[in-house]
Write an enzyme that holds these catalytic residues in place. Sequence first.
Site, PDB file in Angstrom:
ATOM      1  N   GLY A  78      14.208  -0.370  -1.684  1.00 19.69           N
ATOM      2  CA  GLY A  78      12.781  -0.482  -1.966  1.00 19.69           C
ATOM      3  C   GLY A  78      11.911   0.436  -1.152  1.00 19.69           C
ATOM      4  O   GLY A  78      10.774   0.718  -1.539  1.00 19.69           O
ATOM      5  N   ASN A  97       8.061   1.814  -2.611  1.00 23.60           N
ATOM      6  CA  ASN A  97       6.906   0.985  -2.275  1.00 23.60           C
ATOM      7  C   ASN A  97       5.792   1.821  -1.651  1.00 23.60           C
ATOM      8  O   ASN A  97       5.960   3.006  -1.381  1.00 23.60           O
ATOM      9  CB  ASN A  97       7.309  -0.199  -1.375  1.00 23.60           C
ATOM     10  CG  ASN A  97       7.832   0.231  -0.010  1.00 23.60           C
ATOM     11  OD1 ASN A  97       7.524   1.311   0.488  1.00 23.60           O
ATOM     12  ND2 ASN A  97       8.644  -0.625   0.609  1.00 23.60           N
ATOM     13  N   GLY A  98       4.652   1.175  -1.423  1.00 20.51           N
ATOM     14  CA  GLY A  98       3.508   1.863  -0.839  1.00 20.51           C
ATOM     15  C   GLY A  98       3.568   1.979   0.663  1.00 20.51           C
ATOM     16  O   GLY A  98       2.654   2.546   1.269  1.00 20.51           O
ATOM     17  N   VAL A 127      29.095  -3.400  -6.805  1.00 23.25           N
ATOM     18  CA  VAL A 127      30.034  -4.488  -6.538  1.00 23.25           C
ATOM     19  C   VAL A 127      29.981  -5.499  -7.684  1.00 23.25           C
ATOM     20  O   VAL A 127      28.897  -5.946  -8.087  1.00 23.25           O
ATOM     21  CB  VAL A 127      29.714  -5.175  -5.203  1.00 23.25           C
ATOM     22  CG1 VAL A 127      30.542  -6.449  -5.021  1.00 23.25           C
ATOM     23  CG2 VAL A 127      29.962  -4.215  -4.044  1.00 23.25           C
ATOM     24  N   GLU A 181      -4.658  -5.937  -1.614  1.00 28.70           N
ATOM     25  CA  GLU A 181      -4.628  -4.520  -1.271  1.00 28.70           C
ATOM     26  C   GLU A 181      -5.681  -3.786  -2.098  1.00 28.70           C
ATOM     27  O   GLU A 181      -5.796  -4.015  -3.299  1.00 28.70           O
ATOM     28  CB  GLU A 181      -3.275  -3.894  -1.616  1.00 28.70           C
ATOM     29  CG  GLU A 181      -2.087  -4.444  -0.909  1.00 28.70           C
ATOM     30  CD  GLU A 181      -0.798  -3.807  -1.438  1.00 28.70           C
ATOM     31  OE1 GLU A 181      -0.887  -2.749  -2.123  1.00 28.70           O
ATOM     32  OE2 GLU A 181       0.271  -4.359  -1.179  1.00 28.70           O
ATOM     33  N   HIS A 221       7.481  -7.679  -5.128  1.00 32.23           N
ATOM     34  CA  HIS A 221       7.931  -8.322  -3.892  1.00 32.23           C
ATOM     35  C   HIS A 221       8.841  -9.511  -4.169  1.00 32.23           C
ATOM     36  O   HIS A 221       8.518 -10.635  -3.774  1.00 32.23           O
ATOM     37  CB  HIS A 221       6.717  -8.800  -3.077  1.00 32.23           C
ATOM     38  CG  HIS A 221       5.750  -7.736  -2.711  1.00 32.23           C
ATOM     39  ND1 HIS A 221       4.424  -7.999  -2.415  1.00 32.23           N
ATOM     40  CD2 HIS A 221       5.901  -6.394  -2.566  1.00 32.23           C
ATOM     41  CE1 HIS A 221       3.800  -6.877  -2.119  1.00 32.23           C
ATOM     42  NE2 HIS A 221       4.679  -5.881  -2.210  1.00 32.23           N
ATOM     43  N   ASN A 249       2.727  -8.073   2.490  1.00 29.00           N
ATOM     44  CA  ASN A 249       3.840  -7.257   2.017  1.00 29.00           C
ATOM     45  C   ASN A 249       5.072  -7.606   2.847  1.00 29.00           C
ATOM     46  O   ASN A 249       5.004  -7.678   4.067  1.00 29.00           O
ATOM     47  CB  ASN A 249       3.507  -5.781   2.154  1.00 29.00           C
ATOM     48  CG  ASN A 249       2.214  -5.428   1.463  1.00 29.00           C
ATOM     49  OD1 ASN A 249       1.143  -5.866   1.877  1.00 29.00           O
ATOM     50  ND2 ASN A 249       2.293  -4.644   0.409  1.00 29.00           N
TER      51      ASN A 249
END
Length: 549
Positions: free
Chosen positions: A161, A165-166, A296, A405, A490, A528
């Site tokens: 991630g 992400n930001g 896997v 945000e 998230h 976050n």
Amino acid sequence: MSDKALHENGPKGISRRGFMARTSSIAGAAVLAGTVTAGPARAATAPAAGPIENGARVPALVIGTGYGGSVAALRLAQAGVDVHMVEMGMAWDTPGSDGKIFCNTTSPDQRAYWLRTRTKQPLSNFLGFPIDKDVPRYTGILDAEEMGGIIVYQGRGVGGGSLVNGGMAVTPRRANFAAVLPTVDAEEMYATYYPRANAGLGVGLVDPAWFDTVDCYQFARVGRKHAQRSGFPFVFVPDVYDWDYMKQEAAGAVPKSAVAGEILYGNNHGKKSLQKTYLAQARATGRVTISPLHKVTSVRPAAAGGYTVVIDQIDTSGTTTATKSVTADKVFFAAGSVGTSKLLVRLKATGALPALNGEIGKGWGDNGNVMCGRANHMWDPTGKVQASIPCGGIDNWDAGGAFAEVAPLPTGIETYASFYLSITKNPHRAEFTYNAASGAVELNWQTAWKQPSIDMAKTIFDKINAKEGTIYRTDLFGTNKIWGDHLTYHPLGGAVLGKATDNHGRLHGYSGLYVIDGALIPGNTSVNPFVTITALAERNIEKIIATDL
């Protein structure tokens, strides 16, 4: 969430030398009593380079290369353990035909999406028109996984991630921590593991004086003004972007990356993804190797001890090109909340790991994510050039259950729009279950469960609209649709700490199996989540090394 709290919880005041104090223990019992750094590579014991081979035996296998897995690999290697990491996505270390590794947010191509033939952008419409487009099927960087009434956006590649992400690196307020991880000692997290995570991730804060003047953060200044006019605190939020590089971008002195809108499909320059932090340190030990494009499919006890792990090697079309069986003394599940949860649910239901307990698959949540846009007046332009890295937010967590945000909308044109991603106190939790008829693991999330998130976000934006005389945008998520209630960035939970595992991530029923990623966190972090995932992994791996090796 005050500015003071954010500064206290961030990396300021942490000595890099103090954080990286070296130790020589090879057994590992004392390696993480304090903080450590990577020792020199030891060629005699370093694992072989290249993809993992069929029939190999490894001391530690880490499934996934995101935050939790990267922490585990680094600390195990520093404890003298050879580690092999298996990553379903690509390495993302080779430029494409345009000379860049990652494509731009405004012009997605085959690099953008994980095995899709059409993009699935979080904002599906703009100015009333659909904006998704056909792309070649490819093992691209962003997975838009649709299940149970929600789209879960996840990074695919070495770095997980952190690639998409930001970079907003937020430590939860101390007062909120008991609701995030009720079985974890808050004192040790805030004294030791959050500072360690912030230092390891390279967290920093935007220069407020620069923020106040630069064109690329006009959108955030408008968001601040509107928040404060309605009585809401605006707070600067730490991030893992290289702020010195950002300043040079804005000045035109270096190749542009965030200022060119790069974020959703990777960032080519200034962002400190895990490739540049934990994974770089892990590789420098000489004890960590990574197999990209390896997935896997099975983990079961091996007759001679340890675990037999079956792995499919795939090509960039997603086709399996080889199936390998390896043996691992210890296995760390770090495939992300969704990946870890789905794999464990499948392994329990199909009899590979039948002794896993009944908590497997439960406690999954979306961190209360919901998005919206507002249409500003002509005298409040947000700027045609917007840095893709958010650096501030609006706090109404205590009064209304939402933190929002102030997000960029990097379209390259003036939109007069303010855009937000809210994190809310949504109480709903979903469960993963195995469908024997289809052979699929399913999630029972319902889109209607987003209503509490909408209501909580409205405590901020209804008030701002009333004060400013503005309205919500209805052209971003479909036709006449205000709320982006169909997604999460998230994902959290599914193998909850203290329930599916013990209080340090050891899976019940099997010695040597661990969960060390966001699956441990029950659905919400109030901010976050990746700093909390990292800090929890630091805490857990320290205990595991001290007692299990």
